[in-house]
Design a protein around this motif. Structure first.
Motif, PDB file in Angstrom:
ATOM      1  N   PRO A   1       0.830  -1.215   0.000  1.00 36.52           N
ATOM      2  CA  PRO A   1       0.000   0.000   0.000  1.00 36.52           C
ATOM      3  C   PRO A   1       0.861   1.260   0.000  1.00 36.52           C
ATOM      4  N   HIS A   2       0.433   2.233  -0.757  1.00 35.39           N
ATOM      5  CA  HIS A   2       1.152   3.504  -0.894  1.00 35.39           C
ATOM      6  C   HIS A   2       0.455   4.532  -0.010  1.00 35.39           C
ATOM      7  N   VAL A   3       0.946   4.711   1.222  1.00 34.35           N
ATOM      8  CA  VAL A   3       0.275   5.563   2.192  1.00 34.35           C
ATOM      9  C   VAL A   3       1.256   6.620   2.713  1.00 34.35           C
ATOM     10  N   HIS A   4       0.755   7.842   2.827  1.00 34.25           N
ATOM     11  CA  HIS A   4       1.540   8.957   3.367  1.00 34.25           C
ATOM     12  C   HIS A   4       0.806   9.532   4.571  1.00 34.25           C
ATOM     13  N   ALA A   5       1.501  10.284   5.369  1.00 34.43           N
ATOM     14  CA  ALA A   5       0.897  10.918   6.544  1.00 34.43           C
ATOM     15  C   ALA A   5      -0.257  11.845   6.161  1.00 34.43           C
ATOM     16  N   SER A   6      -0.206  12.432   4.968  1.00 31.35           N
ATOM     17  CA  SER A   6      -1.254  13.364   4.539  1.00 31.35           C
ATOM     18  C   SER A   6      -2.523  12.667   4.054  1.00 31.35           C
ATOM     19  N   HIS A   7      -2.464  11.385   3.766  1.00 28.67           N
ATOM     20  CA  HIS A   7      -3.614  10.694   3.183  1.00 28.67           C
ATOM     21  C   HIS A   7      -4.883  10.745   4.048  1.00 28.67           C
ATOM     22  N   PRO A   8      -4.801  10.530   5.362  1.00 30.39           N
ATOM     23  CA  PRO A   8      -6.044  10.622   6.155  1.00 30.39           C
ATOM     24  C   PRO A   8      -6.704  11.996   6.053  1.00 30.39           C
ATOM     25  N   ASP A   9      -5.902  13.057   6.043  1.00 28.51           N
ATOM     26  CA  ASP A   9      -6.456  14.407   5.905  1.00 28.51           C
ATOM     27  C   ASP A   9      -7.086  14.595   4.526  1.00 28.51           C
ATOM     28  N   ILE A  10      -6.448  14.067   3.510  1.00 26.52           N
ATOM     29  CA  ILE A  10      -6.992  14.171   2.149  1.00 26.52           C
ATOM     30  C   ILE A  10      -8.314  13.417   2.058  1.00 26.52           C
ATOM     31  N   VAL A  11      -8.379  12.242   2.649  1.00 27.31           N
ATOM     32  CA  VAL A  11      -9.622  11.455   2.636  1.00 27.31           C
ATOM     33  C   VAL A  11     -10.743  12.219   3.349  1.00 27.31           C
ATOM     34  N   LYS A  12     -10.438  12.829   4.501  1.00 24.57           N
ATOM     35  CA  LYS A  12     -11.441  13.623   5.219  1.00 24.57           C
ATOM     36  C   LYS A  12     -11.944  14.760   4.354  1.00 24.57           C
TER      37      LYS A  12
END
Length: 91
Positions: free
Chosen positions: A4-15
């Motif tokens: 999986p390609h996950v970054h620290a910013s991804h949860p904020d982007i999803v929100k």
């Protein structure tokens, strides 16, 4: 199977995107209920800005964290440049 390609910013982007999704649904309801075009246009502009900000954050994060490792991971010194050119199409 790819990691999986996950970054620290991804949860904020999803929100951000989920918020924009709900907002877009409410804009459709506004149109169906006969709200003024000015009100609808204003809300569509807000949805558009939210999506643009999510895209900008994703691309900036990619540039900051992925491109510096692209060449070493693939053994190709031109890989970061190729990848930058590819993602910059979406700016």
């Amino acid at each position: 199977m790819a990691k999986p390609h996950v970054h620290a910013s991804h949860p904020d982007i999803v929100k951000r995107l989920k918020r924009a999704e709900g907002h877009l649904r409410s804009v459709a309801d506004m149109i169906e209920s006969g709200r003024s075009c000015v009100d609808v246009a204003q809300q569509l502009h807000a949805v558009e800005k939210a999506i643009a900000q999510a895209k900008r954050t994703l691309i900036q994060d990619h540039i900051d964290h992925c491109l510096e490792h692209a060449g070493s991971a693939k053994g190709d010194s031109r890989a970061p440049i190729k990848e930058f050119k590819e993602i910059s199409k979406y700016l």
